[in-house]
Design a protein around this motif. Structure first.
Motif, PDB file in Angstrom:
ATOM      1  N   GLU A 111      36.170  23.085  42.647  1.00  0.00           N
ATOM      2  CA  GLU A 111      36.141  23.709  40.730  1.00  0.00           C
ATOM      3  C   GLU A 111      35.110  25.040  41.339  1.00  0.00           C
ATOM      4  O   GLU A 111      35.976  25.904  40.263  1.00  0.00           O
ATOM      5  CB  GLU A 111      36.064  22.748  40.489  1.00  0.00           C
ATOM      6  N   ILE A 112      33.768  24.446  41.310  1.00  0.00           N
ATOM      7  CA  ILE A 112      32.728  25.701  41.268  1.00  0.00           C
ATOM      8  C   ILE A 112      32.767  26.560  41.707  1.00  0.00           C
ATOM      9  O   ILE A 112      32.785  27.604  40.830  1.00  0.00           O
ATOM     10  CB  ILE A 112      31.538  24.381  41.230  1.00  0.00           C
ATOM     11  N   LEU A 113      33.377  26.762  42.884  1.00  0.00           N
ATOM     12  CA  LEU A 113      33.752  27.787  44.247  1.00  0.00           C
ATOM     13  C   LEU A 113      35.259  28.580  42.977  1.00  0.00           C
ATOM     14  O   LEU A 113      34.840  29.698  43.838  1.00  0.00           O
ATOM     15  CB  LEU A 113      33.797  27.603  45.314  1.00  0.00           C
ATOM     16  N   GLY A 114      35.849  27.334  43.052  1.00  0.00           N
ATOM     17  CA  GLY A 114      37.371  28.697  42.637  1.00  0.00           C
ATOM     18  C   GLY A 114      36.644  29.482  41.461  1.00  0.00           C
ATOM     19  O   GLY A 114      37.504  30.127  41.228  1.00  0.00           O
ATOM     20  N   ARG A 115      36.022  28.733  40.425  1.00  0.00           N
ATOM     21  CA  ARG A 115      34.772  29.390  39.173  1.00  0.00           C
ATOM     22  C   ARG A 115      34.718  30.899  39.611  1.00  0.00           C
ATOM     23  O   ARG A 115      34.437  31.630  39.043  1.00  0.00           O
ATOM     24  CB  ARG A 115      34.323  28.438  38.379  1.00  0.00           C
ATOM     25  N   PHE A 116      33.633  30.435  40.634  1.00  0.00           N
ATOM     26  CA  PHE A 116      33.002  31.992  40.713  1.00  0.00           C
ATOM     27  C   PHE A 116      33.444  32.576  41.946  1.00  0.00           C
ATOM     28  O   PHE A 116      33.408  33.971  41.505  1.00  0.00           O
ATOM     29  CB  PHE A 116      32.445  31.529  42.339  1.00  0.00           C
ATOM     30  N   LEU A 117      34.483  32.231  42.341  1.00  0.00           N
ATOM     31  CA  LEU A 117      35.810  33.521  42.781  1.00  0.00           C
ATOM     32  C   LEU A 117      36.099  34.131  42.157  1.00  0.00           C
ATOM     33  O   LEU A 117      36.485  35.572  42.111  1.00  0.00           O
ATOM     34  CB  LEU A 117      36.669  33.264  44.392  1.00  0.00           C
ATOM     35  N   GLU A 118      37.245  33.491  41.028  1.00  0.00           N
ATOM     36  CA  GLU A 118      37.312  34.457  39.860  1.00  0.00           C
ATOM     37  C   GLU A 118      36.396  35.024  39.236  1.00  0.00           C
ATOM     38  O   GLU A 118      37.604  35.595  39.302  1.00  0.00           O
ATOM     39  CB  GLU A 118      38.212  32.953  39.553  1.00  0.00           C
ATOM     40  N   ARG A 119      35.657  34.741  39.249  1.00  0.00           N
ATOM     41  CA  ARG A 119      34.854  35.145  37.746  1.00  0.00           C
ATOM     42  C   ARG A 119      34.701  36.803  39.023  1.00  0.00           C
ATOM     43  O   ARG A 119      34.393  38.287  38.294  1.00  0.00           O
ATOM     44  CB  ARG A 119      33.003  34.710  37.406  1.00  0.00           C
ATOM     45  N   TYR A 120      34.380  36.978  40.384  1.00  0.00           N
ATOM     46  CA  TYR A 120      33.443  38.005  40.957  1.00  0.00           C
ATOM     47  C   TYR A 120      35.336  38.306  41.677  1.00  0.00           C
ATOM     48  O   TYR A 120      34.726  39.509  42.491  1.00  0.00           O
ATOM     49  CB  TYR A 120      32.426  37.669  42.274  1.00  0.00           C
ATOM     50  N   ARG A 121      36.032  38.018  41.903  1.00  0.00           N
ATOM     51  CA  ARG A 121      36.747  38.312  43.114  1.00  0.00           C
ATOM     52  C   ARG A 121      37.467  39.630  42.519  1.00  0.00           C
ATOM     53  O   ARG A 121      37.255  40.799  44.087  1.00  0.00           O
ATOM     54  CB  ARG A 121      38.398  37.309  42.129  1.00  0.00           C
ATOM     55  N   HIS A 122      37.780  40.433  41.808  1.00  0.00           N
ATOM     56  CA  HIS A 122      37.997  41.681  41.349  1.00  0.00           C
ATOM     57  C   HIS A 122      36.553  42.455  40.786  1.00  0.00           C
ATOM     58  O   HIS A 122      37.110  43.714  40.792  1.00  0.00           O
ATOM     59  CB  HIS A 122      38.696  41.713  40.819  1.00  0.00           C
ATOM     60  N   SER A 123      35.176  42.417  41.246  1.00  0.00           N
ATOM     61  CA  SER A 123      33.915  42.689  41.165  1.00  0.00           C
ATOM     62  C   SER A 123      34.307  43.842  41.929  1.00  0.00           C
ATOM     63  O   SER A 123      34.110  44.592  43.099  1.00  0.00           O
ATOM     64  CB  SER A 123      33.113  42.020  40.951  1.00  0.00           C
ATOM     65  N   SER A 124      33.899  45.099  41.390  1.00  0.00           N
ATOM     66  CA  SER A 124      34.137  46.378  41.473  1.00  0.00           C
ATOM     67  C   SER A 124      32.236  46.656  42.978  1.00  0.00           C
ATOM     68  O   SER A 124      32.331  47.620  43.721  1.00  0.00           O
ATOM     69  CB  SER A 124      33.866  47.884  41.534  1.00  0.00           C
ATOM     70  N   ARG A 125      31.989  45.945  42.474  1.00  0.00           N
ATOM     71  CA  ARG A 125      30.244  45.818  42.567  1.00  0.00           C
ATOM     72  C   ARG A 125      30.210  45.650  44.358  1.00  0.00           C
ATOM     73  O   ARG A 125      29.505  45.266  45.173  1.00  0.00           O
ATOM     74  CB  ARG A 125      28.921  45.393  41.896  1.00  0.00           C
ATOM     75  N   LEU A 126      30.802  44.661  44.233  1.00  0.00           N
ATOM     76  CA  LEU A 126      30.969  43.767  45.464  1.00  0.00           C
ATOM     77  C   LEU A 126      31.986  44.107  46.975  1.00  0.00           C
ATOM     78  O   LEU A 126      32.078  43.743  47.615  1.00  0.00           O
ATOM     79  CB  LEU A 126      31.502  42.174  45.348  1.00  0.00           C
ATOM     80  N   SER A 127      33.088  45.228  46.384  1.00  0.00           N
ATOM     81  CA  SER A 127      33.626  46.231  47.144  1.00  0.00           C
ATOM     82  C   SER A 127      32.903  45.994  48.395  1.00  0.00           C
ATOM     83  O   SER A 127      32.975  46.565  49.192  1.00  0.00           O
ATOM     84  CB  SER A 127      34.174  46.987  46.606  1.00  0.00           C
ATOM     85  N   PRO A 128      31.808  46.766  48.170  1.00  0.00           N
ATOM     86  CA  PRO A 128      31.030  47.064  49.736  1.00  0.00           C
ATOM     87  C   PRO A 128      30.683  45.530  50.638  1.00  0.00           C
ATOM     88  O   PRO A 128      31.181  45.765  51.728  1.00  0.00           O
ATOM     89  CB  PRO A 128      29.654  48.185  49.318  1.00  0.00           C
ATOM     90  N   VAL A 129      30.166  45.060  49.996  1.00  0.00           N
ATOM     91  CA  VAL A 129      30.216  43.249  50.353  1.00  0.00           C
ATOM     92  C   VAL A 129      32.047  43.138  51.102  1.00  0.00           C
ATOM     93  O   VAL A 129      31.225  42.092  52.408  1.00  0.00           O
ATOM     94  CB  VAL A 129      29.363  43.004  49.431  1.00  0.00           C
ATOM     95  N   ARG A 130      32.796  42.977  50.434  1.00  0.00           N
ATOM     96  CA  ARG A 130      33.592  42.365  51.117  1.00  0.00           C
ATOM     97  C   ARG A 130      34.279  43.535  52.113  1.00  0.00           C
ATOM     98  O   ARG A 130      35.082  42.978  53.429  1.00  0.00           O
ATOM     99  CB  ARG A 130      34.824  42.475  49.773  1.00  0.00           C
ATOM    100  N   THR A 131      33.911  44.313  52.481  1.00  0.00           N
ATOM    101  CA  THR A 131      34.338  45.254  53.520  1.00  0.00           C
ATOM    102  C   THR A 131      33.585  45.354  55.108  1.00  0.00           C
ATOM    103  O   THR A 131      33.953  45.104  55.646  1.00  0.00           O
ATOM    104  CB  THR A 131      34.719  46.987  52.946  1.00  0.00           C
ATOM    105  N   LEU A 132      32.789  44.782  54.253  1.00  0.00           N
ATOM    106  CA  LEU A 132      31.581  44.807  55.364  1.00  0.00           C
ATOM    107  C   LEU A 132      32.532  43.797  55.975  1.00  0.00           C
ATOM    108  O   LEU A 132      32.045  42.849  57.224  1.00  0.00           O
ATOM    109  CB  LEU A 132      30.009  44.363  54.951  1.00  0.00           C
ATOM    110  N   ALA A 133      32.009  41.977  55.265  1.00  0.00           N
ATOM    111  CA  ALA A 133      32.280  41.106  55.454  1.00  0.00           C
ATOM    112  C   ALA A 133      34.169  41.088  56.505  1.00  0.00           C
ATOM    113  O   ALA A 133      34.152  40.696  57.019  1.00  0.00           O
ATOM    114  CB  ALA A 133      32.617  40.381  54.794  1.00  0.00           C
TER     115      ALA A 133
END
Length: 106
Positions: free
Chosen positions: A37-59
């Motif tokens: 539940e906690i992980l799901g809330r965290f992922l929903e909050r940051y799933r479409h964040s443009s600030r995390l796009s480079p991290v997502r690409t690298l990962a």
């Protein structure tokens, strides 16, 4: 008569152990549900964040490239402790990279 008392005593201890294991299992299941539940809330909050796009690409690309490092480890064997630890660490990193890069769209 003594056999029956012994059997009843063993059964009582076994029942107590089973109840303890049941409670421990229920507690672990509850903790896992809470963590999801906690992980799901965290992922929903940051799933479409443009600030995390480079991290997502690298990962994402790390999750693709990391398995290539396994090949030399397998070719030389996992007989030493250091190689086994390296393999486990690489496997964990690959799993984390997969989770972090899952939503990347190339």
């Amino acid at each position: 008569m003594s056999e029956r008392v012994l059997a009843d005593g063993e059964e009582g201890e076994q029942g107590s152990t089973e109840r303890s294991l049941s409670r421990a299992y229920a507690k672990l299941v509850g903790m896992a549900d809470r963590r999801e539940e906690i992980l799901g809330r965290f992922l929903e909050r940051y799933r479409h964040s443009s600030r995390l796009s480079p991290v997502r690409t690298l990962a994402f690309w790390s999750a693709i490239v990391l398995p290539c490092i396994y090949l030399p480890l397998f070719a030389t064997g996992l007989s030493s402790g250091a190689k086994r630890h390296a393999f486990v660490i690489l496997l964990a990193l690959n799993y984390l990279a997969f989770l972090a890069g899952y939503d990347h769209r190339p």
